[in-house]
Design a protein around this motif. Structure first.
Motif, PDB file in Angstrom:
ATOM      1  N   GLU A  41      36.571 -28.703  -9.455  1.00 42.30           N
ATOM      2  CA  GLU A  41      35.592 -29.099  -8.436  1.00 42.30           C
ATOM      3  C   GLU A  41      36.068 -30.348  -7.709  1.00 42.30           C
ATOM      4  O   GLU A  41      35.917 -30.469  -6.483  1.00 42.30           O
ATOM      5  CB  GLU A  41      34.240 -29.358  -9.102  1.00 42.30           C
ATOM      6  CG  GLU A  41      33.127 -29.635  -8.103  1.00 42.30           C
ATOM      7  CD  GLU A  41      31.777 -29.770  -8.772  1.00 42.30           C
ATOM      8  OE1 GLU A  41      30.820 -30.167  -8.084  1.00 42.30           O
ATOM      9  OE2 GLU A  41      31.677 -29.491  -9.998  1.00 42.30           O
ATOM     10  N   PHE A  42      36.677 -31.281  -8.446  1.00 41.16           N
ATOM     11  CA  PHE A  42      37.181 -32.511  -7.849  1.00 41.16           C
ATOM     12  C   PHE A  42      38.258 -32.202  -6.814  1.00 41.16           C
ATOM     13  O   PHE A  42      38.257 -32.765  -5.713  1.00 41.16           O
ATOM     14  CB  PHE A  42      37.747 -33.424  -8.942  1.00 41.16           C
ATOM     15  CG  PHE A  42      38.445 -34.646  -8.416  1.00 41.16           C
ATOM     16  CD1 PHE A  42      37.729 -35.724  -7.929  1.00 41.16           C
ATOM     17  CD2 PHE A  42      39.841 -34.718  -8.402  1.00 41.16           C
ATOM     18  CE1 PHE A  42      38.368 -36.852  -7.442  1.00 41.16           C
ATOM     19  CE2 PHE A  42      40.483 -35.835  -7.915  1.00 41.16           C
ATOM     20  CZ  PHE A  42      39.753 -36.911  -7.445  1.00 41.16           C
ATOM     21  N   ASN A  45      36.709 -30.846  -3.688  1.00 41.44           N
ATOM     22  CA  ASN A  45      35.982 -31.882  -2.950  1.00 41.44           C
ATOM     23  C   ASN A  45      36.924 -32.874  -2.285  1.00 41.44           C
ATOM     24  O   ASN A  45      36.672 -33.324  -1.165  1.00 41.44           O
ATOM     25  CB  ASN A  45      35.036 -32.633  -3.888  1.00 41.44           C
ATOM     26  CG  ASN A  45      33.831 -31.815  -4.279  1.00 41.44           C
ATOM     27  OD1 ASN A  45      33.446 -30.894  -3.561  1.00 41.44           O
ATOM     28  ND2 ASN A  45      33.233 -32.125  -5.410  1.00 41.44           N
ATOM     29  N   GLN A  88      31.473 -40.301  -0.423  1.00 43.46           N
ATOM     30  CA  GLN A  88      31.631 -38.970  -0.997  1.00 43.46           C
ATOM     31  C   GLN A  88      32.925 -38.864  -1.803  1.00 43.46           C
ATOM     32  O   GLN A  88      32.954 -38.255  -2.872  1.00 43.46           O
ATOM     33  CB  GLN A  88      31.612 -37.915   0.114  1.00 43.46           C
ATOM     34  CG  GLN A  88      30.231 -37.646   0.686  1.00 43.46           C
ATOM     35  CD  GLN A  88      30.262 -36.617   1.801  1.00 43.46           C
ATOM     36  OE1 GLN A  88      31.100 -36.677   2.696  1.00 43.46           O
ATOM     37  NE2 GLN A  88      29.345 -35.656   1.740  1.00 43.46           N
ATOM     38  N   CYS A  92      32.875 -38.227  -5.938  1.00 36.33           N
ATOM     39  CA  CYS A  92      33.445 -37.093  -6.675  1.00 36.33           C
ATOM     40  C   CYS A  92      34.400 -37.583  -7.767  1.00 36.33           C
ATOM     41  O   CYS A  92      34.576 -36.910  -8.781  1.00 36.33           O
ATOM     42  CB  CYS A  92      34.112 -36.094  -5.735  1.00 36.33           C
ATOM     43  SG  CYS A  92      35.600 -36.672  -4.902  1.00 36.33           S
TER      44      CYS A  92
END
Length: 324
Positions: A41-42, A45, A88, A92
């Motif tokens: 997910e990192f 992102n 953001q 993350c």
């Protein structure tokens, strides 16, 4: 244009950046949760948020590229988007658990910290030129700072294994460069008759007696780092934190190699050369013990071989030094 209100907008940006830097520097809470899904997910992102920040920085620069400049309310809106994009990216990272590995986390943290300082520099340049009512066309070049960081973030190591491997590869290259320098300095002494007595770029006299042992130690260090890098790349364990102690022991090895080689240059200090040889050997012994903890049965042969090579070359160095 109300420069008072406008200055407050810019000060808010600086304050937001300071808060983000402070949040990056806080120690992560201990966690036992698996890291693989968080890393995936990192990575997703980091790619998308980097593009957003690059876009927002460009918008901010263009809006302030030349008079008449935007009203404070417009600048505040643009600043909000810029700060949100930066937040953001930091956010993350903050969601990553410490099980992702300290080497990986430190690399990402330092890169994000540098990025935020880059944002502050970028905004500060624009602020100063706006106050002077100057043409900001040259300042558009400062957006390149942000673009460079945003392009680099997605290319950073994607796991602790990659992060550790990258550190080891860098150290191996530094050690190999030192070996090349050592060989060149020793080869130059072949034509000793042509060398000026004040020449400090060659290894000669007593240092030539120590050279084979020093070269053996340094080459053993290079081989150890190379084999350790392969071991790390082949590591399939779930707990990648087990790889971090390797970095702690290797990260200063190239410096010790440099110190050992430098001790052979005029004026030669035999005692210092032995001291650096002892220190380098000790670091290699510690690394070999750590490596055994993550190595398989098939790795034991080269670990034993390199362990013997360390002791052999160190003993030779001590013997040669004692006889000079």
């Amino acid at each position: 244009m109300n420069t008072g209100n406008l200055s407050e907008v810019f000060e808010d940006i600086f304050s937001n950046c300071d808060v983000l830097i402070s949040s990056l520097q806080k120690e992560k809470e201990s966690s036992l949760q698996p890291c693989e899904q968080d890393l995936q997910e990192f990575q997703s992102n980091i790619v998308s948020f980097s593009k957003v920040l690059s876009h927002e920085a460009t918008k901010f620069a263009i809006a302030h590229s030349s008079p008449p400049f935007p009203e404070a309310s417009t600048t505040q809106s643009l600043a909000g988007s810029l700060c949100n994009a930066t937040s953001q990216l930091v956010g993350c990272y903050l969601l990553l658990p410490n099980t992702c590995g300290s080497t990986f986390l430190q690399i990402i943290e330092k890169e994000l910290e540098s990025l935020i300082f880059g944002v502050k520099t970028f905004v500060e340049k624009i602020h100063n030129l706006v106050l002077k009512n100057d043409n900001l066309q040259p300042c558009l070049l400062s957006t390149g700072i942000i673009w460079e960081f945003c392009d680099r973030l997605p290319t950073l190591p994607k796991s602790n294994k990659e992060a550790v491997s990258s550190v080891l590869s860098r150290e191996e290259q530094l050690i190999n460069d030192a070996i090349e320098e050592l060989e060149e300095a020793a080869n130059a002494s072949i034509n000793e008759d042509e060398i000026d007595s004040d020449d400090e770029t060659t290894i000669r006299g007593v240092a030539l007696e120590l050279h084979p042992s020093v070269r053996g130690l340094v080459k053993t260090a290079a081989a150890l780092v190379r084999r350790t890098t392969k071991l790390v790349n082949d590591f399939n364990g779930v707990d990648q934190n087990r790889l971090d102690p390797v970095v702690e022991q290797v990260s200063t090895m190239s410096t010790e190699v440099d110190d050992l080689i430098c001790s052979l240059y005029p004026p030669v200090n035999v005692v210092l050369a032995v001291d650096h040889g002892n220190t380098l050997s000790s670091k290699m012994d510690q690394l070999l013990k750590t490596v055994q903890g993550i190595a398989g049965e098939g790795d034991q042969a080269w670990i034993e071989l390199l362990s013997k090579a360390v002791q052999h070359n160190l003993q030779n160095l001590q013997t040669k030094a004692a006889s000079t």
